[in-house]
Design a protein around this motif. Structure first.
Motif, PDB file in Angstrom:
ATOM      1  N   ASP A  19      18.102  10.385   0.789  1.00 30.43           N
ATOM      2  CA  ASP A  19      17.394   9.653  -0.275  1.00 30.43           C
ATOM      3  C   ASP A  19      16.058   9.110   0.211  1.00 30.43           C
ATOM      4  N   ALA A  20      16.009   8.650   1.454  1.00 29.38           N
ATOM      5  CA  ALA A  20      14.745   8.156   2.006  1.00 29.38           C
ATOM      6  C   ALA A  20      13.720   9.281   2.071  1.00 29.38           C
ATOM      7  N   ILE A  21      14.154  10.460   2.487  1.00 26.95           N
ATOM      8  CA  ILE A  21      13.254  11.618   2.542  1.00 26.95           C
ATOM      9  C   ILE A  21      12.760  11.960   1.144  1.00 26.95           C
ATOM     10  N   HIS A  24      10.128   9.391  -0.007  1.00 31.02           N
ATOM     11  CA  HIS A  24       8.828   9.481   0.662  1.00 31.02           C
ATOM     12  C   HIS A  24       8.073  10.756   0.288  1.00 31.02           C
ATOM     13  N   LEU A  25       8.782  11.836   0.068  1.00 30.42           N
ATOM     14  CA  LEU A  25       8.103  13.043  -0.419  1.00 30.42           C
ATOM     15  C   LEU A  25       7.544  12.810  -1.816  1.00 30.42           C
ATOM     16  N   SER A  26       8.253  12.030  -2.641  1.00 25.75           N
ATOM     17  CA  SER A  26       7.799  11.775  -4.016  1.00 25.75           C
ATOM     18  C   SER A  26       6.542  10.915  -4.076  1.00 25.75           C
ATOM     19  N   ILE A  27       6.265  10.143  -3.030  1.00 30.13           N
ATOM     20  CA  ILE A  27       5.054   9.315  -3.041  1.00 30.13           C
ATOM     21  C   ILE A  27       3.896   9.974  -2.297  1.00 30.13           C
ATOM     22  N   GLY A  28       4.087  11.217  -1.883  1.00 39.44           N
ATOM     23  CA  GLY A  28       2.970  11.960  -1.309  1.00 39.44           C
ATOM     24  C   GLY A  28       3.033  12.273   0.164  1.00 39.44           C
ATOM     25  N   ASP A 109      12.670   3.607   9.948  1.00 39.66           N
ATOM     26  CA  ASP A 109      14.110   3.849   9.935  1.00 39.66           C
ATOM     27  C   ASP A 109      14.533   4.270   8.533  1.00 39.66           C
ATOM     28  N   PRO A 110      15.669   4.942   8.395  1.00 40.27           N
ATOM     29  CA  PRO A 110      16.109   5.394   7.072  1.00 40.27           C
ATOM     30  C   PRO A 110      16.344   4.270   6.067  1.00 40.27           C
ATOM     31  N   ASP A 111      16.554   3.041   6.519  1.00 46.20           N
ATOM     32  CA  ASP A 111      16.743   1.939   5.581  1.00 46.20           C
ATOM     33  C   ASP A 111      15.440   1.213   5.268  1.00 46.20           C
ATOM     34  N   GLU A 112      14.322   1.811   5.642  1.00 46.58           N
ATOM     35  CA  GLU A 112      13.003   1.251   5.345  1.00 46.58           C
ATOM     36  C   GLU A 112      12.245   2.193   4.421  1.00 46.58           C
ATOM     37  N   LEU A 113      11.513   1.622   3.484  1.00 45.85           N
ATOM     38  CA  LEU A 113      10.732   2.416   2.548  1.00 45.85           C
ATOM     39  C   LEU A 113       9.270   2.016   2.654  1.00 45.85           C
ATOM     40  N   LEU A 114       8.394   2.995   2.645  1.00 44.34           N
ATOM     41  CA  LEU A 114       6.969   2.744   2.614  1.00 44.34           C
ATOM     42  C   LEU A 114       6.573   2.616   1.143  1.00 44.34           C
ATOM     43  N   VAL A 115       6.237   1.405   0.725  1.00 44.29           N
ATOM     44  CA  VAL A 115       5.874   1.145  -0.663  1.00 44.29           C
ATOM     45  C   VAL A 115       4.362   0.990  -0.713  1.00 44.29           C
ATOM     46  N   LEU A 116       3.714   1.917  -1.392  1.00 44.69           N
ATOM     47  CA  LEU A 116       2.260   1.944  -1.449  1.00 44.69           C
ATOM     48  C   LEU A 116       1.809   1.331  -2.769  1.00 44.69           C
ATOM     49  N   GLU A 117       1.092   0.215  -2.688  1.00 38.39           N
ATOM     50  CA  GLU A 117       0.636  -0.484  -3.885  1.00 38.39           C
ATOM     51  C   GLU A 117      -0.870  -0.662  -3.836  1.00 38.39           C
ATOM     52  N   ASN A 118      -1.477  -0.735  -5.019  1.00 39.79           N
ATOM     53  CA  ASN A 118      -2.898  -1.031  -5.072  1.00 39.79           C
ATOM     54  C   ASN A 118      -3.095  -2.544  -5.127  1.00 39.79           C
ATOM     55  N   GLU A 119      -4.329  -2.987  -5.258  1.00 41.13           N
ATOM     56  CA  GLU A 119      -4.625  -4.417  -5.226  1.00 41.13           C
ATOM     57  C   GLU A 119      -3.954  -5.189  -6.350  1.00 41.13           C
TER      58      GLU A 119
END
Length: 148
Positions: A19-21, A24-28, A109-119
């Motif tokens: 699910d983590a993979i 992260h693929l879905s956000i680019g 780590d697999p229990d961490e998500l990179l959340v990309l947000e704008n200002e």
């Protein structure tokens, strides 16, 4: 276009890693490199062969083919510490990413998500997040842990 890759060093993460993979693929994310560190569950079979995912066992410092003092210092604890193996694995992954023209790499780590947000706090995707015009070689971001 700005590219980024992720690297994971995992042991028995079958419940989180797929699910983590996918997230992260879905956000680019263009490339995910997974290092198995003594995995005995189904993690390897669940993620091997996925598009944009490369899989390896943890690598030794010799695989880096570089002679740097910090690597020699931590290498003494390679057999004792997963954190040391994560650092070596990430350096190895960085060389792969560089050869593919990928500009940024993160080790999470697999229990961490990179959340990309704008200002304004809304998701902007990788293109806007990594659109950095200054000469910066490191970005520190807080991590968000997920639960399964």
């Amino acid at each position: 276009m700005t590219n980024f890759a992720l690297t994971y060093t995992v042991k028995n993460e079958a419940t989180l890693l797929p699910d983590a993979i996918a997230y992260h693929l879905s956000i680019g994310c263009q490339l995910i490199i997974v290092f198995f560190d003594g995995t005995t569950d189904r993690t390897r079979e669940l993620v091997s062969g996925l598009p944009q995912v490369l899989c390896f066992d943890s690598v030794s410092s010799e695989a880096l083919q570089v002679d740097q003092e910090w690597i020699r210092d931590i290498d003494k604890r390679w057999h004792l510490s997963m954190d040391v193996r994560k650092r070596i694995n990430t350096m190895y992954a960085a060389s792969i990413a560089k050869k593919r023209g990928i500009e940024w790499i993160a080790n999470i780590d697999p229990d961490e998500l990179l959340v990309l947000e704008n200002e304004e706090g809304s998701a902007s995707g990788a293109q806007n997040f990594f659109n950095i015009k200054e000469n910066i070689d490191q970005i520190l971001v807080p991590n968000v842990e997920s639960l399964s």
